[in-house]
Scaffold this motif. Structure first.
Motif, PDB file in Angstrom:
ATOM      1  N   ASP A  17     -20.133 -43.539 -25.826  1.00  0.00           N
ATOM      2  CA  ASP A  17     -21.409 -43.628 -25.080  1.00  0.00           C
ATOM      3  C   ASP A  17     -22.626 -43.495 -25.992  1.00  0.00           C
ATOM      4  N   HIS A  18     -22.504 -42.667 -27.031  1.00  0.00           N
ATOM      5  CA  HIS A  18     -23.645 -42.468 -27.938  1.00  0.00           C
ATOM      6  C   HIS A  18     -23.500 -43.383 -29.149  1.00  0.00           C
ATOM      7  N   THR A  19     -23.653 -44.670 -28.913  1.00  0.00           N
ATOM      8  CA  THR A  19     -23.580 -45.613 -30.040  1.00  0.00           C
ATOM      9  C   THR A  19     -24.984 -46.143 -30.329  1.00  0.00           C
ATOM     10  N   TYR A  20     -25.361 -46.137 -31.606  1.00  0.00           N
ATOM     11  CA  TYR A  20     -26.713 -46.547 -32.008  1.00  0.00           C
ATOM     12  C   TYR A  20     -26.627 -47.714 -32.977  1.00  0.00           C
ATOM     13  N   PHE A  21     -27.474 -48.690 -32.732  1.00  0.00           N
ATOM     14  CA  PHE A  21     -27.528 -49.858 -33.607  1.00  0.00           C
ATOM     15  C   PHE A  21     -28.821 -49.751 -34.416  1.00  0.00           C
ATOM     16  N   ILE A  22     -28.715 -49.521 -35.694  1.00  0.00           N
ATOM     17  CA  ILE A  22     -29.919 -49.304 -36.511  1.00  0.00           C
ATOM     18  C   ILE A  22     -29.908 -50.218 -37.737  1.00  0.00           C
ATOM     19  N   GLN A  23     -31.104 -50.323 -38.333  1.00  0.00           N
ATOM     20  CA  GLN A  23     -31.221 -51.170 -39.516  1.00  0.00           C
ATOM     21  C   GLN A  23     -31.345 -50.326 -40.786  1.00  0.00           C
ATOM     22  N   THR A  24     -32.124 -49.241 -40.676  1.00  0.00           N
ATOM     23  CA  THR A  24     -32.263 -48.330 -41.824  1.00  0.00           C
ATOM     24  C   THR A  24     -32.261 -46.904 -41.286  1.00  0.00           C
ATOM     25  N   VAL A  25     -32.290 -45.950 -42.207  1.00  0.00           N
ATOM     26  CA  VAL A  25     -32.252 -44.533 -41.820  1.00  0.00           C
ATOM     27  C   VAL A  25     -33.462 -44.170 -40.941  1.00  0.00           C
ATOM     28  N   GLU A  26     -34.583 -44.880 -41.135  1.00  0.00           N
ATOM     29  CA  GLU A  26     -35.788 -44.583 -40.338  1.00  0.00           C
ATOM     30  C   GLU A  26     -35.528 -44.730 -38.840  1.00  0.00           C
ATOM     31  N   ASP A  27     -34.677 -45.652 -38.496  1.00  0.00           N
ATOM     32  CA  ASP A  27     -34.438 -45.934 -37.070  1.00  0.00           C
ATOM     33  C   ASP A  27     -33.656 -44.831 -36.361  1.00  0.00           C
ATOM     34  N   ILE A  28     -32.994 -43.981 -37.133  1.00  0.00           N
ATOM     35  CA  ILE A  28     -32.137 -42.968 -36.491  1.00  0.00           C
ATOM     36  C   ILE A  28     -32.830 -41.609 -36.421  1.00  0.00           C
ATOM     37  N   ARG A  29     -33.916 -41.458 -37.188  1.00  0.00           N
ATOM     38  CA  ARG A  29     -34.589 -40.156 -37.236  1.00  0.00           C
ATOM     39  C   ARG A  29     -34.997 -39.708 -35.837  1.00  0.00           C
ATOM     40  N   GLY A  30     -34.552 -38.512 -35.485  1.00  0.00           N
ATOM     41  CA  GLY A  30     -34.921 -37.933 -34.197  1.00  0.00           C
ATOM     42  C   GLY A  30     -34.230 -38.558 -32.995  1.00  0.00           C
ATOM     43  N   MET A  31     -33.305 -39.446 -33.257  1.00  0.00           N
ATOM     44  CA  MET A  31     -32.679 -40.150 -32.130  1.00  0.00           C
ATOM     45  C   MET A  31     -31.326 -39.605 -31.729  1.00  0.00           C
ATOM     46  N   LEU A  32     -30.619 -39.015 -32.710  1.00  0.00           N
ATOM     47  CA  LEU A  32     -29.250 -38.593 -32.414  1.00  0.00           C
ATOM     48  C   LEU A  32     -29.232 -37.388 -31.475  1.00  0.00           C
ATOM     49  N   PRO A  33     -28.347 -37.365 -30.508  1.00  0.00           N
ATOM     50  CA  PRO A  33     -28.250 -36.194 -29.632  1.00  0.00           C
ATOM     51  C   PRO A  33     -27.578 -35.042 -30.382  1.00  0.00           C
ATOM     52  N   ASP A  34     -27.589 -33.886 -29.784  1.00  0.00           N
ATOM     53  CA  ASP A  34     -26.998 -32.713 -30.428  1.00  0.00           C
ATOM     54  C   ASP A  34     -25.478 -32.751 -30.272  1.00  0.00           C
ATOM     55  N   VAL A  35     -24.853 -33.503 -31.135  1.00  0.00           N
ATOM     56  CA  VAL A  35     -23.401 -33.617 -31.015  1.00  0.00           C
ATOM     57  C   VAL A  35     -22.712 -32.593 -31.917  1.00  0.00           C
ATOM     58  N   HIS A  36     -21.561 -32.144 -31.465  1.00  0.00           N
ATOM     59  CA  HIS A  36     -20.815 -31.161 -32.267  1.00  0.00           C
ATOM     60  C   HIS A  36     -19.546 -31.777 -32.846  1.00  0.00           C
ATOM     61  N   GLY A  37     -19.154 -32.880 -32.258  1.00  0.00           N
ATOM     62  CA  GLY A  37     -17.932 -33.536 -32.733  1.00  0.00           C
ATOM     63  C   GLY A  37     -18.221 -34.485 -33.876  1.00  0.00           C
ATOM     64  N   LEU A  38     -17.291 -35.387 -34.072  1.00  0.00           N
ATOM     65  CA  LEU A  38     -17.364 -36.335 -35.186  1.00  0.00           C
ATOM     66  C   LEU A  38     -18.477 -37.378 -34.993  1.00  0.00           C
ATOM     67  N   ILE A  39     -19.163 -37.694 -36.089  1.00  0.00           N
ATOM     68  CA  ILE A  39     -20.118 -38.804 -36.062  1.00  0.00           C
ATOM     69  C   ILE A  39     -19.556 -39.913 -36.961  1.00  0.00           C
ATOM     70  N   GLY A  40     -19.338 -41.050 -36.367  1.00  0.00           N
ATOM     71  CA  GLY A  40     -18.773 -42.179 -37.128  1.00  0.00           C
ATOM     72  C   GLY A  40     -19.877 -43.137 -37.561  1.00  0.00           C
ATOM     73  N   ILE A  41     -19.679 -43.741 -38.726  1.00  0.00           N
ATOM     74  CA  ILE A  41     -20.654 -44.728 -39.214  1.00  0.00           C
ATOM     75  C   ILE A  41     -19.912 -45.994 -39.649  1.00  0.00           C
ATOM     76  N   THR A  42     -20.414 -47.120 -39.209  1.00  0.00           N
ATOM     77  CA  THR A  42     -19.908 -48.380 -39.749  1.00  0.00           C
ATOM     78  C   THR A  42     -21.105 -49.286 -40.000  1.00  0.00           C
ATOM     79  N   ALA A  43     -20.865 -50.402 -40.663  1.00  0.00           N
ATOM     80  CA  ALA A  43     -21.981 -51.289 -40.988  1.00  0.00           C
ATOM     81  C   ALA A  43     -21.498 -52.724 -41.090  1.00  0.00           C
ATOM     82  N   GLY A  44     -22.378 -53.638 -40.719  1.00  0.00           N
ATOM     83  CA  GLY A  44     -22.065 -55.063 -40.780  1.00  0.00           C
ATOM     84  C   GLY A  44     -21.910 -55.560 -42.212  1.00  0.00           C
TER      85      GLY A  44
END
Ligand code: F3S
Length: 284
Positions: free
Chosen positions: A237-264
């Motif tokens: 449910d918490h999947t984010y589509f970003i272009q650079t690190v600037e796009d994610i700043r302040g956006m991620l919810p307070d998650v305690h589990g694993l955060i996965g990262i992939t890229a095109g």
């Protein structure tokens, strides 16, 4: 520190990283550098190269008003006519066409010369497909949907040489081949789909299933990146589509589990690393 996992095959595929390396080497020559089309589908990367003086051209005719230098052909490749025009322009050519795409050019050139009718399964407006068609010695057909394959007709006597765009979906390709088989056409099938995409998608699928949040890095224009986003958002449910690190700043919810990262496929390593270190160190 957050628990962060970056998919093993996130980012550049073999062909993309080879093309970028060839461009980097060309730049060291200190002469004007042109790329035929943007080197990759990534605005950030292309803008950085522009700052280094790399100019994107979209047609060989543009070269006649420009000082001589080196033209880099990107991993998608170009058709024979375009290639010849670039050579004729008097610039040095660095051909960074992915060897897997080059292989398709060779098949199409040889099989069409041998009298087979070329059928390309893929998107007709994609530069890779345009390039592939451009190596056929006879008119080639491009089919993208099952409907198009169903309504396609051929002479039962002729041999159809069927190739695929490297990033075409494997299951869909098989579905299309089944339709061809039902028509009892004489086919010579060359499965030219590249595994880099499938492996990246399988990994994204697996990683997003176990992640509480998933970050997909890529350019919105890049179809393979959007596909990764679709796969991940179906699982997480918490999947984010970003272009650079600037796009994610302040956006991620307070998650305690694993955060996965992939890229095109067109996302440079350094952008993946920036996102990874931001997510790892940031307290949400
Ligand atoms: Fe080449 Fe496959 Fe990449 S064909 S450009 S390695 S997706």
């Amino acid at each position: 520190m957050k628990d962060v996992v970056v998919a093993e095959n996130a980012g550049f595929c073999f062909g993309a990283s080879r093309a970028v390396q060839m461009l980097d080497t060309a730049i060291k020559n200190g002469v004007p550098i042109y790329t035929y089309g943007p080197i990759l589908n990534n605005d950030v990367l292309v803008k950085n190269y522009e700052k280094e003086g790399v100019k994107v051209i979209n047609d060989a005719s543009e070269l006649k008003d420009l000082p001589k230098g080196i033209v880099v052909i990107r991993s998608h490749g170009v058709g024979r006519n375009v290639y010849d025009e670039l050579v004729k322009s008097g610039n040095e050519i660095v051909d960074a066409t992915c060897p897997f795409v080059k292989r398709i050019h060779k098949i199409v050139d040889e099989r069409s010369a041998a009298g087979e009718r070329i059928v390309v399964i893929g998107n007709p407006v994609h530069p890779e497909v345009k390039g592939i068609v451009g190596w056929s010695n006879t008119p080639a057909d491009v089919l993208e949907s099952a409907e198009e394959v169903r309504s396609f007709t051929a002479d039962p006597e002729e041999v159809l040489c069927i190739v695929a765009q490297t990033t075409f979906n494997r299951n869909k390709f098989q579905e299309f081949l089944d339709i061809f088989e039902k028509k009892s056409y004489n086919t010579n099938v060359m499965n030219t789909i590249c595994d880099a995409t499938r492996i990246r998608q399988t990994e994204a699928d697996e990683l997003s299933r176990k992640s509480e949040a998933m970050i997909v890095i890529g350019d919105s224009k890049s179809s393979n990146s959007r596909k990764l986003y679709d796969i991940c958002s179906a699982n997480c449910d918490h999947t984010y589509f970003i272009q650079t690190v600037e796009d994610i700043r302040g956006m991620l919810p307070d998650v305690h589990g694993l955060i996965g990262i992939t890229a095109g496929a067109s996302t440079p390593r350094y952008i993946i690393e920036e996102v990874q270190s931001y997510v790892r160190q940031h307290d949400f």
